[in-house]
Design a protein around this motif. Sequence first.
Motif, short mmCIF file in Angstrom:
data_model
loop_
_atom_site.label_atom_id
_atom_site.label_comp_id
_atom_site.label_asym_id
_atom_site.label_seq_id
_atom_site.Cartn_x
_atom_site.Cartn_y
_atom_site.Cartn_z
N ALA A 91 0.83 -1.21 0.00
CA ALA A 91 0.00 0.00 0.00
C ALA A 91 0.86 1.26 0.00
O ALA A 91 0.58 2.22 -0.73
N ILE A 92 1.92 1.26 0.80
CA ILE A 92 2.84 2.42 0.84
C ILE A 92 3.46 2.64 -0.53
O ILE A 92 3.61 3.78 -0.99
N ASP A 93 3.84 1.56 -1.20
CA ASP A 93 4.45 1.66 -2.53
C ASP A 93 3.50 2.30 -3.54
O ASP A 93 3.95 2.87 -4.55
N HIS A 94 2.19 2.21 -3.29
CA HIS A 94 1.22 2.82 -4.19
C HIS A 94 0.78 4.20 -3.71
O HIS A 94 -0.25 4.72 -4.15
N GLY A 95 1.55 4.80 -2.81
CA GLY A 95 1.31 6.18 -2.39
C GLY A 95 0.41 6.35 -1.19
O GLY A 95 0.07 7.48 -0.84
N VAL A 96 0.02 5.27 -0.53
CA VAL A 96 -0.80 5.37 0.67
C VAL A 96 0.09 5.76 1.85
O VAL A 96 1.14 5.15 2.06
N PRO A 97 -0.27 6.78 2.65
CA PRO A 97 0.55 7.17 3.80
C PRO A 97 0.72 6.02 4.79
O PRO A 97 -0.14 5.13 4.89
N GLY A 98 1.82 6.05 5.55
CA GLY A 98 2.17 4.95 6.42
C GLY A 98 1.10 4.57 7.42
O GLY A 98 0.77 3.39 7.61
N MET A 99 0.53 5.56 8.11
CA MET A 99 -0.48 5.27 9.12
C MET A 99 -1.74 4.70 8.49
O MET A 99 -2.36 3.76 9.00
N ALA A 100 -2.13 5.27 7.32
CA ALA A 100 -3.31 4.75 6.62
C ALA A 100 -3.06 3.33 6.13
O ALA A 100 -3.95 2.48 6.17
N ALA A 101 -1.83 3.07 5.68
CA ALA A 101 -1.49 1.71 5.23
C ALA A 101 -1.59 0.71 6.37
O ALA A 101 -2.02 -0.43 6.18
N ALA A 102 -1.20 1.14 7.58
CA ALA A 102 -1.32 0.26 8.74
C ALA A 102 -2.78 -0.06 9.04
O ALA A 102 -3.11 -1.16 9.48
N THR A 103 -3.68 0.90 8.78
CA THR A 103 -5.10 0.64 9.02
C THR A 103 -5.67 -0.36 8.02
O THR A 103 -6.68 -1.01 8.30
N VAL A 104 -5.04 -0.47 6.84
CA VAL A 104 -5.48 -1.49 5.89
C VAL A 104 -5.29 -2.88 6.50
O VAL A 104 -6.16 -3.75 6.39
N LEU A 105 -4.16 -3.09 7.16
CA LEU A 105 -3.92 -4.35 7.85
C LEU A 105 -4.94 -4.56 8.97
O LEU A 105 -5.41 -5.68 9.20
N SER A 106 -5.30 -3.47 9.65
CA SER A 106 -6.30 -3.57 10.72
C SER A 106 -7.66 -3.97 10.16
O SER A 106 -8.39 -4.75 10.77
#
Length: 407
Positions: free
Chosen positions: A242-257
Motif C-alpha cells: 500500500a505504501i508503494d502505491h502512495g498510501v501514507p504509512g499510518m493509513a497503510a497500517a489501518t489497511v492491515l487492521s
Amino acid sequence: MKIFYGWVVVSAGIVITCVGFGAMFSLGIFLQPMAVAMGWSRTGISTAALLNFLCMGIGSFFWGALSDRFGTRTVVLMGGALLGLGTVMASRATTLGQFQLFFGVVVGFAAGALYAPITATTTRWFVQHRSLAVALVSAGLGLGSTTTGPLARWIITNHDWRTAMLVLGDIAWLVIIPAAFLLREPPTATSADESKVMVNAAGGELTAAQALRTPQFAAIALTYFGCCAAHSGPIFHMVSNAIDHGVPGMAAATVLSVAGLASLSGKIGCGLFADRVGAKRVLIGGLALQAVAITLYLLTRDLSHFYGVALLFGFAYGGVMPLYAIVAREYFGPRIMGTVFGAMGMASTLGMALGPVTGGWVYDAFGSYAWLFIGSAAIGVGAVAIAFTFRPPLPLPAALPTPIGAH
C-alpha cells in the motif's frame, strides 16, 4: 447461573493468541521503518518472518506433543515467557543476524506453544458449538493484527522501531503469563462423536504415530500448507504494498487492521456456518474466495480499493483457519489432538514461511509485488483442489457414551 468453564478457556485463548501473535505478525509494520533506519534489505528483514514460521512449525509439533503429556497451561506459560524474551531482545539487536535470531528463531519457536495447544484443548471442552469455540480462539489472531498494528505504527511514528518492539515484548509478558493460569483441561472427555474417530486394524483408536501416516492426515496437512503459502505473502507485504502505491504509512497500517477485523468476522461467521453444514464445505468455499481475493491485488491502486480487498481477503483467510482443527478433530479424536494438530500446524507454518521471504525477494528483484500475487493465487487454487479429496472418517464399531454435562 454457573458459567461453563470451557468458555473461560476460550476467553483466555483469545487474549493469549491476540497478544502473542499480534507481536509476531507485527513485523510487516516494522518492515519499511527498519529498512530505512538500519539499512537492511526487505529480503533480510523478511527472512526473520521465514524463520518465525519455520521455528513455529517445529515448535507447534514439539509443544503440541508436550501439552498432551503435561497439559496446556504449563506449555503456554513457558511459551509466553520465551516470546516476551525474544521480542525484547530483538528490540536491542544491532545486526541483522541478531534480529533474525531473536525475532525469527526465539519468537517463532515460542509462538508454537500458543495456538496449537490452546486449540487442541478447546476442542476437548466442547461438543456443541465446537466450531464456534475454536473460531473464537482463532479470532485472537485477527484481533492481534487489528490492535497491534496501529499501536506499533503509532509508537514508531512518535519514537522509533526499537521502542515499539520493546513495548510489545513487555505486553507479552504482562498479559500472556497471567492469562495462562486460566487454562485447564476438561474433567472428562467431552465428546459425543467418538464413533467417527478413525480406527486401526485391531479396531482401536489410532495412535499418534499411526495417525501421522494416514492419507487423511497428508491431505489435510497439504491443504493447510497450500492455504497458508497462498495468503502469507500478501498479508505480510500488505502494508508495504500500500505504501508503494502512495498510501501514507499510518493509513497503510489501518489497511492491515481492516483485514484483521474482517478475519475476525470470517472466523466467527464460518465457525457458526460450519456447525450447521459441516467444516469441509465451508473450508472449500473459503479457500476459493481467498484465491479470488488475492488476484484482486493485481488491480488495486488507491486506499479505498485496498480497504475493499482487505475486507474480502481478511474474511476468507480468517474464516478457513479454525476449520482445520475441526476437521482434524473429526478424523482423529481428542486423545492425540495436541500431537496431530501440532503436526498439521508444522505443515501450515512451512507454508507461512514461504510468503514473506518470497515477497521480499520478488520486490527486490522486480520492484513490485505482482508476481507474488500471481503465484499466491495459483497456490490457493491448488489448495482448493486438494480439499476436495477429503474423505469421511471411518467409524468405530460402537459409539462411546456421551458424558454428562458436555457442551
